[in-house]
Design a protein around this motif. Structure first.
Motif, PDB file in Angstrom:
ATOM      1  N   ARG A  84      15.794 101.203  -2.893  1.00  0.00           N
ATOM      2  CA  ARG A  84      16.091 100.337  -1.840  1.00  0.00           C
ATOM      3  C   ARG A  84      14.663 100.158  -1.210  1.00  0.00           C
ATOM      4  NH1 ARG A  84      16.339 101.987   3.468  1.00  0.00           N
ATOM      5  NH2 ARG A  84      16.794 104.149   3.051  1.00  0.00           N
ATOM      6  N   HIS A  85      14.000 100.818  -0.968  1.00  0.00           N
ATOM      7  CA  HIS A  85      12.330 100.252  -0.396  1.00  0.00           C
ATOM      8  C   HIS A  85      11.468  99.725  -1.494  1.00  0.00           C
ATOM      9  CE1 HIS A  85      12.889 102.471   3.264  1.00  0.00           C
ATOM     10  NE2 HIS A  85      13.468 103.744   2.865  1.00  0.00           N
ATOM     11  N   LEU A  86      11.754 100.034  -2.897  1.00  0.00           N
ATOM     12  CA  LEU A  86      11.080  99.184  -3.766  1.00  0.00           C
ATOM     13  C   LEU A  86      11.568  97.700  -3.814  1.00  0.00           C
ATOM     14  CD1 LEU A  86      10.955 101.767  -6.737  1.00  0.00           C
ATOM     15  CD2 LEU A  86       8.730 100.780  -5.681  1.00  0.00           C
ATOM     16  N   GLU A  87      12.847  97.736  -3.484  1.00  0.00           N
ATOM     17  CA  GLU A  87      13.404  96.090  -3.376  1.00  0.00           C
ATOM     18  C   GLU A  87      13.149  95.520  -2.132  1.00  0.00           C
ATOM     19  OE1 GLU A  87      17.600  93.742  -3.029  1.00  0.00           O
ATOM     20  OE2 GLU A  87      17.626  95.605  -4.545  1.00  0.00           O
ATOM     21  N   LYS A  88      13.124  96.334  -1.141  1.00  0.00           N
ATOM     22  CA  LYS A  88      12.795  95.797   0.255  1.00  0.00           C
ATOM     23  C   LYS A  88      11.254  95.444   0.316  1.00  0.00           C
ATOM     24  CE  LYS A  88      11.682  98.732   3.585  1.00  0.00           C
ATOM     25  NZ  LYS A  88      10.326  98.440   4.079  1.00  0.00           N
ATOM     26  N   ASP A  89      10.164  96.107  -0.254  1.00  0.00           N
ATOM     27  CA  ASP A  89       9.106  95.804  -0.109  1.00  0.00           C
ATOM     28  C   ASP A  89       8.564  94.753  -1.339  1.00  0.00           C
ATOM     29  OD1 ASP A  89       8.453  97.075   2.158  1.00  0.00           O
ATOM     30  OD2 ASP A  89       7.603  98.615   1.224  1.00  0.00           O
ATOM     31  N   LEU A  90       8.992  94.873  -2.559  1.00  0.00           N
ATOM     32  CA  LEU A  90       8.705  94.114  -3.748  1.00  0.00           C
ATOM     33  C   LEU A  90       9.636  93.072  -4.162  1.00  0.00           C
ATOM     34  CD1 LEU A  90       7.457  97.014  -5.998  1.00  0.00           C
ATOM     35  CD2 LEU A  90       6.236  96.067  -4.178  1.00  0.00           C
ATOM     36  N   GLY A  91      10.754  92.965  -3.521  1.00  0.00           N
ATOM     37  CA  GLY A  91      11.646  91.943  -3.896  1.00  0.00           C
ATOM     38  C   GLY A  91      12.734  92.441  -4.771  1.00  0.00           C
ATOM     39  N   PRO A  92      13.871  91.519  -4.916  1.00  0.00           N
ATOM     40  CA  PRO A  92      15.070  91.822  -5.861  1.00  0.00           C
ATOM     41  C   PRO A  92      14.746  91.931  -7.219  1.00  0.00           C
ATOM     42  CG  PRO A  92      15.314  89.836  -4.844  1.00  0.00           C
ATOM     43  CD  PRO A  92      14.097  90.512  -4.227  1.00  0.00           C
ATOM     44  N   VAL A  93      13.745  91.246  -7.711  1.00  0.00           N
ATOM     45  CA  VAL A  93      13.723  91.063  -9.084  1.00  0.00           C
ATOM     46  C   VAL A  93      12.352  91.892  -9.661  1.00  0.00           C
ATOM     47  CG1 VAL A  93      14.915  89.005  -9.402  1.00  0.00           C
ATOM     48  CG2 VAL A  93      12.619  88.868  -9.178  1.00  0.00           C
ATOM     49  N   ALA A  94      11.768  92.864  -8.723  1.00  0.00           N
ATOM     50  CA  ALA A  94      10.667  93.659  -9.315  1.00  0.00           C
ATOM     51  C   ALA A  94      11.158  94.563 -10.556  1.00  0.00           C
ATOM     52  CB  ALA A  94      10.372  94.590  -8.183  1.00  0.00           C
ATOM     53  N   LEU A  95      12.383  94.880 -10.756  1.00  0.00           N
ATOM     54  CA  LEU A  95      12.695  95.463 -11.874  1.00  0.00           C
ATOM     55  C   LEU A  95      11.942  96.957 -12.038  1.00  0.00           C
ATOM     56  CD1 LEU A  95      13.024  92.691 -14.330  1.00  0.00           C
ATOM     57  CD2 LEU A  95      14.805  93.485 -12.845  1.00  0.00           C
ATOM     58  N   PRO A  96      12.036  97.769 -11.016  1.00  0.00           N
ATOM     59  CA  PRO A  96      11.452  99.118 -11.002  1.00  0.00           C
ATOM     60  C   PRO A  96      12.389 100.116 -11.959  1.00  0.00           C
ATOM     61  CG  PRO A  96      12.731  99.075  -9.085  1.00  0.00           C
ATOM     62  CD  PRO A  96      12.931  97.678  -9.677  1.00  0.00           C
ATOM     63  N   LYS A  97      11.368 100.889 -13.000  1.00  0.00           N
ATOM     64  CA  LYS A  97      11.886 101.769 -13.795  1.00  0.00           C
ATOM     65  C   LYS A  97      11.748 103.260 -13.114  1.00  0.00           C
ATOM     66  CE  LYS A  97      12.402  98.742 -16.794  1.00  0.00           C
ATOM     67  NZ  LYS A  97      13.582  98.097 -16.977  1.00  0.00           N
ATOM     68  N   VAL A  98      12.690 103.741 -12.503  1.00  0.00           N
ATOM     69  CA  VAL A  98      12.596 104.962 -11.732  1.00  0.00           C
ATOM     70  C   VAL A  98      12.992 105.854 -12.899  1.00  0.00           C
ATOM     71  CG1 VAL A  98      13.768 106.324 -10.103  1.00  0.00           C
ATOM     72  CG2 VAL A  98      13.288 104.252  -9.460  1.00  0.00           C
ATOM     73  N   PRO A  99      12.088 106.939 -13.040  1.00  0.00           N
ATOM     74  CA  PRO A  99      12.415 107.938 -14.091  1.00  0.00           C
ATOM     75  C   PRO A  99      13.763 108.664 -13.968  1.00  0.00           C
ATOM     76  CG  PRO A  99      10.707 108.641 -12.772  1.00  0.00           C
ATOM     77  CD  PRO A  99      10.902 107.292 -12.182  1.00  0.00           C
ATOM     78  N   PRO A 100      14.438 109.029 -14.930  1.00  0.00           N
ATOM     79  CA  PRO A 100      15.564 109.736 -15.087  1.00  0.00           C
ATOM     80  C   PRO A 100      15.492 111.082 -14.148  1.00  0.00           C
ATOM     81  CG  PRO A 100      15.223 109.159 -17.287  1.00  0.00           C
ATOM     82  CD  PRO A 100      13.910 108.691 -16.582  1.00  0.00           C
ATOM     83  N   SER A 101      14.254 111.903 -14.174  1.00  0.00           N
ATOM     84  CA  SER A 101      14.089 112.808 -13.627  1.00  0.00           C
ATOM     85  C   SER A 101      13.446 112.577 -12.350  1.00  0.00           C
ATOM     86  CB  SER A 101      13.330 114.015 -14.245  1.00  0.00           C
ATOM     87  OG  SER A 101      12.812 115.171 -13.504  1.00  0.00           O
ATOM     88  N   LEU A 102      13.744 112.834 -11.074  1.00  0.00           N
ATOM     89  CA  LEU A 102      13.047 112.400  -9.919  1.00  0.00           C
ATOM     90  C   LEU A 102      12.258 113.618  -9.384  1.00  0.00           C
ATOM     91  CD1 LEU A 102      15.631 110.598  -7.919  1.00  0.00           C
ATOM     92  CD2 LEU A 102      13.499 109.786  -9.026  1.00  0.00           C
ATOM     93  N   GLN A 103      11.482 113.962 -10.423  1.00  0.00           N
ATOM     94  CA  GLN A 103      10.238 114.914  -9.927  1.00  0.00           C
ATOM     95  C   GLN A 103       9.108 114.155  -9.325  1.00  0.00           C
ATOM     96  OE1 GLN A 103      10.447 118.346 -10.637  1.00  0.00           O
ATOM     97  NE2 GLN A 103       8.506 118.865  -9.990  1.00  0.00           N
ATOM     98  N   PRO A 104       8.913 114.601  -8.134  1.00  0.00           N
ATOM     99  CA  PRO A 104       7.880 113.831  -7.452  1.00  0.00           C
ATOM    100  C   PRO A 104       6.291 114.222  -8.134  1.00  0.00           C
ATOM    101  CG  PRO A 104       8.689 115.167  -6.071  1.00  0.00           C
ATOM    102  CD  PRO A 104       9.544 115.213  -7.192  1.00  0.00           C
ATOM    103  N   PHE A 105       5.233 113.575  -7.921  1.00  0.00           N
ATOM    104  CA  PHE A 105       4.112 113.925  -8.385  1.00  0.00           C
ATOM    105  C   PHE A 105       3.457 114.641  -7.448  1.00  0.00           C
ATOM    106  CE2 PHE A 105       2.774 109.966  -6.586  1.00  0.00           C
ATOM    107  CZ  PHE A 105       1.761 109.899  -5.725  1.00  0.00           C
ATOM    108  N   THR A 106       3.820 114.688  -6.367  1.00  0.00           N
ATOM    109  CA  THR A 106       3.408 115.545  -5.202  1.00  0.00           C
ATOM    110  C   THR A 106       4.228 115.330  -4.034  1.00  0.00           C
ATOM    111  OG1 THR A 106       1.529 116.172  -4.119  1.00  0.00           O
ATOM    112  CG2 THR A 106       1.942 113.799  -3.983  1.00  0.00           C
TER     113      THR A 106
END
Length: 184
Positions: A84-106
């Protein structure tokens, strides 16, 4: 940290979140959960070639560079909040590739008191799960972002860029670059 605008449904309530007054009370009494995302472009071998930073005008009129960031709503999955936040800030066609495992880097803890951690948010104590997210589409900043600038990892790690990032987000960016093996 960026803030999401309240949306109101037909009944006049904000589904999944608090009114402005209730949010202020909650912020004064408990940590609020956020997600931070570092949008990146990667080449065919998976190496990070560019880092996307938003250009925003702060409440005090200063221009700064920021990451994609925002609250997780009640009853919202972290994955959904991130998208939601990626689309809100980058637009609806940014096409983010969220990893299958949602392990944050920090995990970043923002405190209203400066100096407790490198992260500061004068409004609240916030806990943020931070992710590096490749995007492959056309990014067009929306909401309160003025522009999105793509920098090389070396440019993003520079002291001049770091100094333009409020609340310790420059530290978070450096951690992201280290996580993906891009610190010069």
């Amino acid at each position: 940290m960026a803030d999401m605008a309240d949306t109101t449904d037909a009944t006049g309530t904000s589904p999944g979140w608090l009114s402005a007054g209730d949010l202020e009370i909650a912020r004064a009494q408990m940590p609020i959960l956020y997600v931070d995302a570092v949008p990146v472009r990667v080449d065919d071998s998976g190496e990070v070639t560019a880092v996307g930073l938003l250009l925003r005008i702060g409440p005090d009129g200063t221009v700064s560079r920021t990451l994609v960031s925002g609250r997780v709503l009640y009853h919202e999955r972290v994955r959904d909040a991130l998208l939601r936040h990626l689309e809100k800030d980058l637009g609806p066609v940014a096409l983010p590739k969220v990893p299958p495992s949602l392990q944050p880097f920090t995990i970043a803890e923002y405190f209203p008191t400066p100096g407790v951690t490198p992260f500061h948010d004068p409004r609240q104590h916030a806990v943020s799960l931070a992710y590096v997210v490749p995007v492959t589409g056309d990014c067009r900043p929306r909401q309160d972002a003025l522009d999105l600038v793509w920098l090389t990892p070396q440019e993003a790690a520079s002291g001049s860029v770091q100094s333009e990032m409020p609340g310790g987000q420059g530290v978070l960016l450096r951690q992201a670059l280290a996580h993906v093996g891009c610190l010069p």
